[in-house]
Design a protein around this motif. Structure first.
Motif, PDB file in Angstrom:
ATOM      1  N   ASP A  68      23.582  40.188  43.582  1.00  0.00           N
ATOM      2  CA  ASP A  68      22.929  40.736  42.391  1.00  0.00           C
ATOM      3  C   ASP A  68      21.547  40.129  42.204  1.00  0.00           C
ATOM      4  N   ARG A  69      21.445  38.808  42.328  1.00  0.00           N
ATOM      5  CA  ARG A  69      20.149  38.145  42.150  1.00  0.00           C
ATOM      6  C   ARG A  69      19.148  38.602  43.211  1.00  0.00           C
ATOM      7  N   GLN A  70      19.599  38.757  44.452  1.00  0.00           N
ATOM      8  CA  GLN A  70      18.709  39.239  45.505  1.00  0.00           C
ATOM      9  C   GLN A  70      18.269  40.676  45.226  1.00  0.00           C
ATOM     10  N   ASN A  71      19.187  41.495  44.736  1.00  0.00           N
ATOM     11  CA  ASN A  71      18.854  42.884  44.433  1.00  0.00           C
ATOM     12  C   ASN A  71      17.865  42.970  43.274  1.00  0.00           C
ATOM     13  N   VAL A  72      18.100  42.210  42.208  1.00  0.00           N
ATOM     14  CA  VAL A  72      17.168  42.200  41.076  1.00  0.00           C
ATOM     15  C   VAL A  72      15.806  41.708  41.545  1.00  0.00           C
ATOM     16  N   CYS A  73      15.791  40.661  42.348  1.00  0.00           N
ATOM     17  CA  CYS A  73      14.541  40.131  42.898  1.00  0.00           C
ATOM     18  C   CYS A  73      13.791  41.212  43.672  1.00  0.00           C
ATOM     19  N   GLN A  74      14.489  41.912  44.551  1.00  0.00           N
ATOM     20  CA  GLN A  74      13.842  42.950  45.364  1.00  0.00           C
ATOM     21  C   GLN A  74      13.324  44.086  44.490  1.00  0.00           C
ATOM     22  N   CYS A  75      14.091  44.476  43.489  1.00  0.00           N
ATOM     23  CA  CYS A  75      13.645  45.545  42.582  1.00  0.00           C
ATOM     24  C   CYS A  75      12.407  45.122  41.805  1.00  0.00           C
ATOM     25  N   LEU A  76      12.402  43.883  41.303  1.00  0.00           N
ATOM     26  CA  LEU A  76      11.235  43.384  40.575  1.00  0.00           C
ATOM     27  C   LEU A  76      10.023  43.272  41.495  1.00  0.00           C
TER      28      LEU A  76
ATOM     29  N   CYS B  62      11.306  40.143  26.651  1.00  0.00           N
ATOM     30  CA  CYS B  62      12.160  38.981  26.926  1.00  0.00           C
ATOM     31  C   CYS B  62      13.638  39.342  26.868  1.00  0.00           C
ATOM     32  N   ASN B  63      14.011  40.237  25.982  1.00  0.00           N
ATOM     33  CA  ASN B  63      15.419  40.668  25.934  1.00  0.00           C
ATOM     34  C   ASN B  63      15.815  41.327  27.250  1.00  0.00           C
ATOM     35  N   GLY B  64      14.930  42.133  27.812  1.00  0.00           N
ATOM     36  CA  GLY B  64      15.210  42.774  29.101  1.00  0.00           C
ATOM     37  C   GLY B  64      15.319  41.771  30.230  1.00  0.00           C
ATOM     38  N   ILE B  65      14.413  40.790  30.252  1.00  0.00           N
ATOM     39  CA  ILE B  65      14.439  39.745  31.283  1.00  0.00           C
ATOM     40  C   ILE B  65      15.727  38.922  31.157  1.00  0.00           C
ATOM     41  N   ARG B  66      16.100  38.584  29.931  1.00  0.00           N
ATOM     42  CA  ARG B  66      17.333  37.809  29.719  1.00  0.00           C
ATOM     43  C   ARG B  66      18.568  38.613  30.112  1.00  0.00           C
ATOM     44  N   ALA B  67      18.562  39.912  29.809  1.00  0.00           N
ATOM     45  CA  ALA B  67      19.709  40.762  30.175  1.00  0.00           C
ATOM     46  C   ALA B  67      19.863  40.837  31.687  1.00  0.00           C
ATOM     47  N   LEU B  68      18.754  40.948  32.408  1.00  0.00           N
ATOM     48  CA  LEU B  68      18.817  40.957  33.872  1.00  0.00           C
ATOM     49  C   LEU B  68      19.378  39.646  34.394  1.00  0.00           C
ATOM     50  N   ASP B  69      18.904  38.546  33.846  1.00  0.00           N
ATOM     51  CA  ASP B  69      19.371  37.238  34.295  1.00  0.00           C
ATOM     52  C   ASP B  69      20.869  37.086  34.039  1.00  0.00           C
TER      53      ASP B  69
ATOM     54  N   LEU C  92       6.825  35.026  33.685  1.00  0.00           N
ATOM     55  CA  LEU C  92       7.619  35.786  32.729  1.00  0.00           C
ATOM     56  C   LEU C  92       8.995  35.182  32.445  1.00  0.00           C
ATOM     57  N   PRO C  93       9.803  34.854  33.465  1.00  0.00           N
ATOM     58  CA  PRO C  93      11.115  34.275  33.149  1.00  0.00           C
ATOM     59  C   PRO C  93      11.020  33.007  32.293  1.00  0.00           C
ATOM     60  N   SER C  94      10.167  32.070  32.672  1.00  0.00           N
ATOM     61  CA  SER C  94      10.076  30.824  31.910  1.00  0.00           C
ATOM     62  C   SER C  94       9.534  31.069  30.506  1.00  0.00           C
ATOM     63  N   ARG C  95       8.609  32.001  30.362  1.00  0.00           N
ATOM     64  CA  ARG C  95       8.083  32.325  29.027  1.00  0.00           C
ATOM     65  C   ARG C  95       9.144  32.975  28.146  1.00  0.00           C
ATOM     66  N   CYS C  96      10.159  33.554  28.785  1.00  0.00           N
ATOM     67  CA  CYS C  96      11.260  34.161  28.038  1.00  0.00           C
ATOM     68  C   CYS C  96      12.449  33.211  27.917  1.00  0.00           C
ATOM     69  N   GLY C  97      12.268  31.975  28.361  1.00  0.00           N
ATOM     70  CA  GLY C  97      13.283  30.955  28.157  1.00  0.00           C
ATOM     71  C   GLY C  97      14.410  30.926  29.170  1.00  0.00           C
ATOM     72  N   ILE C  98      14.180  31.474  30.358  1.00  0.00           N
ATOM     73  CA  ILE C  98      15.218  31.402  31.390  1.00  0.00           C
ATOM     74  C   ILE C  98      14.666  30.733  32.640  1.00  0.00           C
ATOM     75  N   ASN C  99      15.562  30.211  33.444  1.00  0.00           N
ATOM     76  CA  ASN C  99      15.205  29.595  34.710  1.00  0.00           C
ATOM     77  C   ASN C  99      15.712  30.524  35.816  1.00  0.00           C
ATOM     78  N   ALA C 100      14.893  31.458  36.218  1.00  0.00           N
ATOM     79  CA  ALA C 100      15.285  32.436  37.231  1.00  0.00           C
ATOM     80  C   ALA C 100      15.378  31.781  38.602  1.00  0.00           C
ATOM     81  N   ALA C 101      16.188  32.373  39.452  1.00  0.00           N
ATOM     82  CA  ALA C 101      16.392  31.860  40.808  1.00  0.00           C
ATOM     83  C   ALA C 101      15.267  32.271  41.749  1.00  0.00           C
ATOM     84  N   TYR C 102      14.254  32.964  41.238  1.00  0.00           N
ATOM     85  CA  TYR C 102      13.164  33.479  42.058  1.00  0.00           C
ATOM     86  C   TYR C 102      11.923  33.637  41.192  1.00  0.00           C
TER      87      TYR C 102
END
Length: 128
Positions: A80-88, A65-72, A106-116
């Motif tokens: 940046d968001r499109q690039n992270v999305c493509q990499c994931l 979750c720390n990694g997911i939050r750091a990416l967000d 994964l994003p929601s379980r880690c407490g974030i609302n990702a754009a993808y």
């Protein structure tokens, strides 16, 4: 001697990318001056792999979750968001045994609302 299966080759390639990214200084991901690259993304989500490949056995860890939050937090621009999305998206496509349902949650379980959604079917070009 038999050649390694494609799954083994993909897992090895991902492991090498994660190892290379682990050598990056921690401040590299937080930098707002350079675009986020796939090595940084794979390094950030590497702690999530056991959870995504062994549901019911491996637990969702704080490191994941720390990694997911750091990416967000680092993905401040649309590019940046499109690039992270493509990499994931590439990462989940390349690893055998990924549970796509868990990856998408994964994003929601880690407490974030990702754009993808983390999925091989996500259209990363539509991410804003």
């Amino acid at each position: 001697m038999a050649l390694p299966s494609s799954h083994c080759v993909l897992a090895l390639a991902f492991t090498v990318a994660v190892a290379a990214a682990a050598a990056l200084p921690p401040s590299t991901l937080a930098s707002n001056t350079a675009p986020i690259n796939c090595a940084q993304v794979t390094s950030s989500v590497a702690p999530c792999i056991p959870y995504l490949t062994n549901p019911g056995v491996a637990l969702l860890t704080p490191g994941c979750c720390n990694g997911i939050r750091a990416l967000d937090a680092a993905a401040q621009s649309t590019a940046d968001r499109q690039n992270v999305c493509q990499c994931l998206k590439s990462a989940v496509e390349s690893l055998p045994g990924i549970n796509y349902d868990l990856a998408s949650q994964l994003p929601s379980r880690c407490g974030i609302n990702a754009a993808y959604t983390i999925s091989p079917t996500t259209d990363c070009d539509s991410v804003k």
